[in-house]
Motif scaffolding. Structure first.
Motif, PDB file in Angstrom:
ATOM      1  N   PRO A 134       0.776  -1.249   0.000  1.00  0.00           N
ATOM      2  CA  PRO A 134       0.000   0.000   0.000  1.00  0.00           C
ATOM      3  C   PRO A 134       0.808   1.301   0.000  1.00  0.00           C
ATOM      4  O   PRO A 134       0.494   2.198  -0.778  1.00  0.00           O
ATOM      5  N   PRO A 135       1.851   1.447   0.825  1.00  0.00           N
ATOM      6  CA  PRO A 135       2.594   2.720   0.779  1.00  0.00           C
ATOM      7  C   PRO A 135       3.273   2.962  -0.573  1.00  0.00           C
ATOM      8  O   PRO A 135       3.299   4.088  -1.069  1.00  0.00           O
ATOM      9  N   VAL A 136       3.798   1.901  -1.177  1.00  0.00           N
ATOM     10  CA  VAL A 136       4.453   2.031  -2.480  1.00  0.00           C
ATOM     11  C   VAL A 136       3.422   2.356  -3.549  1.00  0.00           C
ATOM     12  O   VAL A 136       3.646   3.198  -4.414  1.00  0.00           O
ATOM     13  N   ARG A 137       2.269   1.723  -3.475  1.00  0.00           N
ATOM     14  CA  ARG A 137       1.202   1.978  -4.447  1.00  0.00           C
ATOM     15  C   ARG A 137       0.743   3.436  -4.375  1.00  0.00           C
ATOM     16  O   ARG A 137       0.590   4.112  -5.390  1.00  0.00           O
ATOM     17  N   GLU A 138       0.542   3.943  -3.157  1.00  0.00           N
ATOM     18  CA  GLU A 138       0.109   5.332  -2.994  1.00  0.00           C
ATOM     19  C   GLU A 138       1.160   6.302  -3.518  1.00  0.00           C
ATOM     20  O   GLU A 138       0.833   7.290  -4.176  1.00  0.00           O
ATOM     21  N   LYS A 139       2.416   6.013  -3.230  1.00  0.00           N
ATOM     22  CA  LYS A 139       3.507   6.880  -3.715  1.00  0.00           C
ATOM     23  C   LYS A 139       3.578   6.813  -5.240  1.00  0.00           C
ATOM     24  O   LYS A 139       3.780   7.846  -5.895  1.00  0.00           O
ATOM     25  N   ALA A 140       3.414   5.641  -5.809  1.00  0.00           N
ATOM     26  CA  ALA A 140       3.452   5.491  -7.266  1.00  0.00           C
ATOM     27  C   ALA A 140       2.330   6.295  -7.921  1.00  0.00           C
ATOM     28  O   ALA A 140       2.557   6.959  -8.943  1.00  0.00           O
TER      29      ALA A 140
ATOM     30  N   TYR B 228      12.646   1.541  -0.767  1.00  0.00           N
ATOM     31  CA  TYR B 228      13.891   0.886  -0.362  1.00  0.00           C
ATOM     32  C   TYR B 228      14.829   1.853   0.334  1.00  0.00           C
ATOM     33  O   TYR B 228      15.543   1.472   1.261  1.00  0.00           O
ATOM     34  N   ASP B 229      14.827   3.109  -0.061  1.00  0.00           N
ATOM     35  CA  ASP B 229      15.618   4.125   0.623  1.00  0.00           C
ATOM     36  C   ASP B 229      15.133   4.326   2.048  1.00  0.00           C
ATOM     37  O   ASP B 229      15.930   4.538   2.954  1.00  0.00           O
ATOM     38  N   LEU B 230      13.819   4.264   2.253  1.00  0.00           N
ATOM     39  CA  LEU B 230      13.254   4.404   3.595  1.00  0.00           C
ATOM     40  C   LEU B 230      13.681   3.239   4.484  1.00  0.00           C
ATOM     41  O   LEU B 230      13.921   3.422   5.676  1.00  0.00           O
ATOM     42  N   GLU B 231      13.732   2.059   3.898  1.00  0.00           N
ATOM     43  CA  GLU B 231      14.083   0.859   4.644  1.00  0.00           C
ATOM     44  C   GLU B 231      15.566   0.819   5.016  1.00  0.00           C
ATOM     45  O   GLU B 231      15.958   0.101   5.900  1.00  0.00           O
ATOM     46  N   GLY B 232      16.366   1.562   4.297  1.00  0.00           N
ATOM     47  CA  GLY B 232      17.795   1.618   4.570  1.00  0.00           C
ATOM     48  C   GLY B 232      18.504   0.515   3.939  1.00  0.00           C
ATOM     49  O   GLY B 232      19.419  -0.101   4.145  1.00  0.00           O
TER      50      GLY B 232
ATOM     51  N   ALA C 168       8.796   4.861  -6.976  1.00  0.00           N
ATOM     52  CA  ALA C 168       8.186   4.556  -5.679  1.00  0.00           C
ATOM     53  C   ALA C 168       8.894   3.395  -4.993  1.00  0.00           C
ATOM     54  O   ALA C 168       9.091   3.413  -3.773  1.00  0.00           O
ATOM     55  N   GLU C 169       9.285   2.389  -5.761  1.00  0.00           N
ATOM     56  CA  GLU C 169      10.030   1.273  -5.171  1.00  0.00           C
ATOM     57  C   GLU C 169      11.385   1.742  -4.656  1.00  0.00           C
ATOM     58  O   GLU C 169      11.811   1.347  -3.579  1.00  0.00           O
ATOM     59  N   GLU C 170      12.056   2.601  -5.418  1.00  0.00           N
ATOM     60  CA  GLU C 170      13.329   3.156  -4.958  1.00  0.00           C
ATOM     61  C   GLU C 170      13.135   3.972  -3.683  1.00  0.00           C
ATOM     62  O   GLU C 170      13.920   3.886  -2.740  1.00  0.00           O
TER      63      GLU C 170
END
Length: 58
Positions: A17-23, A54-58, A49-51
């Motif tokens: 969901p967060p990636v979908r919303e950002k996309a 992944y940046d948020l996840e570190g 959005a995937e990038e």
């Protein structure tokens, strides 16, 4: 899901969901700028959005 990208529902359903919303947010901006078709915008937006995620996840 944003009606503008309803044709690409299957491309977006596999995202969390967060990636979908950002996309969707990114894709809407790309289309507004009139630099991309809807298909190009959603493809680029999913990549960005995937990038972003992944940046948020570190």
């Amino acid at each position: 899901m944003e009606w503008l990208f309803e044709d690409f529902k299957t491309d977006l359903e596999s995202l969390n969901p967060p990636v979908r919303e950002k996309a969707l947010e990114i894709a809407n901006e790309l289309v507004k700028e009139e630099k991309y078709t809807k298909k190009e915008a959603i493809t680029e937006a999913i990549k960005q959005a995937e990038e972003w995620f992944y940046d948020l996840e570190g």
